[in-house]
Design a protein around this motif. Structure first.
Motif, short mmCIF file in Angstrom:
data_model
loop_
_atom_site.label_atom_id
_atom_site.label_comp_id
_atom_site.label_asym_id
_atom_site.label_seq_id
_atom_site.Cartn_x
_atom_site.Cartn_y
_atom_site.Cartn_z
N LEU A 50 111.90 0.99 13.62
CA LEU A 50 111.92 0.69 15.05
C LEU A 50 112.68 -0.60 15.30
O LEU A 50 112.67 -1.53 14.49
CB LEU A 50 110.50 0.59 15.60
N ALA A 51 113.34 -0.68 16.46
CA ALA A 51 114.20 -1.82 16.79
C ALA A 51 113.44 -3.14 16.79
O ALA A 51 114.02 -4.19 16.48
CB ALA A 51 114.86 -1.59 18.14
N CYS A 52 112.15 -3.10 17.12
CA CYS A 52 111.36 -4.33 17.19
C CYS A 52 111.35 -5.08 15.85
O CYS A 52 111.25 -6.31 15.81
CB CYS A 52 109.92 -4.02 17.60
N ALA A 53 111.43 -4.31 14.75
CA ALA A 53 111.36 -4.91 13.42
C ALA A 53 112.59 -5.75 13.11
O ALA A 53 112.58 -6.52 12.13
CB ALA A 53 111.20 -3.82 12.37
N CYS A 109 113.72 -8.16 14.97
CA CYS A 109 113.44 -9.54 15.40
C CYS A 109 112.11 -10.06 14.86
O CYS A 109 111.96 -11.24 14.61
CB CYS A 109 113.44 -9.61 16.93
N HIS A 110 111.13 -9.15 14.73
CA HIS A 110 109.82 -9.51 14.17
C HIS A 110 109.82 -9.12 12.70
O HIS A 110 109.55 -7.98 12.34
CB HIS A 110 108.71 -8.81 14.93
N LEU A 111 110.15 -10.09 11.84
CA LEU A 111 110.43 -9.79 10.44
C LEU A 111 109.18 -9.67 9.59
O LEU A 111 109.21 -9.00 8.54
CB LEU A 111 111.36 -10.87 9.86
N ASN A 112 108.11 -10.30 9.99
CA ASN A 112 106.88 -10.24 9.21
C ASN A 112 106.20 -8.88 9.42
O ASN A 112 106.22 -8.34 10.51
CB ASN A 112 105.92 -11.35 9.63
N GLN A 113 105.59 -8.34 8.39
CA GLN A 113 104.88 -7.06 8.50
C GLN A 113 103.40 -7.28 8.64
O GLN A 113 102.80 -8.03 7.87
CB GLN A 113 105.17 -6.19 7.27
N LYS A 114 102.83 -6.65 9.64
CA LYS A 114 101.39 -6.70 9.88
C LYS A 114 100.89 -5.29 10.18
O LYS A 114 101.61 -4.47 10.75
CB LYS A 114 101.07 -7.62 11.06
N ALA A 115 99.66 -5.04 9.82
CA ALA A 115 99.10 -3.70 10.02
C ALA A 115 98.69 -3.45 11.47
O ALA A 115 98.27 -4.37 12.17
CB ALA A 115 97.88 -3.51 9.11
#
Length: 307
Positions: free
Chosen positions: A49-52, A54-60
């Motif tokens: 998804l495009a959001c990833a 800019c938001h590089l950290n992964q969270k559940a």
């Protein structure tokens, strides 16, 4: 095309206005409208998804949705965005601020955001102050929300209406995939490709730190001298805590500050069945016939035993 651009501009204006005046989200730069303007389709061919970007950290995250729905029925899809409420992020101005959240829901084609008259009162009460909008006129099956205050909205509820295959020939009674993503906190990269202040900034060259100065705005300027005597200055945004001091030796790309990122983005997918009412009736009729047959067999057996 012109209508689509106008729609995006309108969404941008509404999102900014609601975020500033209605939702009290401080110093947020995590607007889904950035993805709307940069990507005609927010889901890439590889599923990202495009959001990833800019938001590089992964969270559940968690997604809750019914397993099957009937045509023209209104149902809820809930995204849970859990995080530690005691944590705060660095705002764009360098000051501490509460985390904001945002979400995206990619529904099967034909599924849409339920109208106000179709949404139950209890859902309206839960979504008070929350503005959910279609991604674009082309993709009205994709819904976005945010940024909104994370402390009061760790659960994002999307009221959805199912299509009717009898009136829409493009929709069939099938099992469809459904994709969702949600973030908490600001992003690490702006749409222009520049880093935000939610990053650990690495040294631009190896050498020794000769000077660290702080401006009136709170920005830190770190000066590094390499083995050849070449000076390189680097500005660290306000609000970030340095991990180095004057006289320290550093390597290239060695972090000069503590990583302030406490947020992140997550995405999940699930399946949704558009169920045909006649199938359910047929299944119930079949079950009734099986039950009735078993009853008759038992009665017949009792009669045989008496004889």
């Amino acid at each position: 095309m012109a209508t689509n651009k106008f729609f995006k501009s309108l969404l941008f204006t509404l999102t900014i206005a609601i975020s500033l005046f209605g939702l009290c989200v401080e110093n947020s730069s995590a607007y889904p409208v950035f993805a709307q303007q940069g990507y005609s389709n927010p889901r890439a061919a590889n599923g990202k998804l495009a959001c990833a970007n800019c938001h590089l950290n992964q969270k559940a995250i968690e997604i809750e949705a019914p397993q099957a729905v009937l045509p023209n029925s209104v149902f809820e899809v809930e995204l849970k965005v859990p995080y530690d409420l005691s944590k705060q992020q660095i705002g764009a101005n360098g000051k501490k601020a509460d985390l904001n959240v945002g979400g995206i829901l990619i529904l099967p084609k034909g599924f849409k955001l339920a109208s106000s008259s179709q949404i139950p009162k209890e859902v309206k009460a839960k979504n008070k102050g929350v503005f959910i909008s279609p991604y674009s006129t082309e993709f009205d099956n994709i819904l976005v929300v945010g940024p909104i205050a994370g402390k009061t909205h760790q659960e994002l509820i999307f009221p959805v209406v199912a299509p009717d295959p009898s009136t829409n020939s493009d929709v069939k009674y099938l099992t469809y995939p459904m994709y969702a993503g949600a973030n908490r906190g600001r992003g690490q990269v702006y749409p222009t490709g520049e880093k935000s202040n939610i990053n650990a900034f690495g040294a631009v060259q190896a050498g020794q730190i000769s000077e660290i100065s702080t401006s009136e705005k709170g920005e830190s300027t770190v000066t590094i001298i390499d083995a050849n005597g070449t000076k390189a200055s680097q500005v660290i945004p306000a609000g970030l805590v340095l991990t180095v001091k004057t006289g320290d030796s550093v390597k290239v790309d060695q972090p000069l500050n503590i990583d302030p990122n406490v947020g992140g983005f997550g995405q999940e997918e699930t399946e949704l069945v558009l169920q045909k009412p006649a199938r359910i009736i047929g299944y119930l009729a079949f079950c009734f016939c099986v039950l009735l047959t078993q009853v008759f067999l038992i009665i017949k057996k009792k009669q045989f035993e008496k004889v």
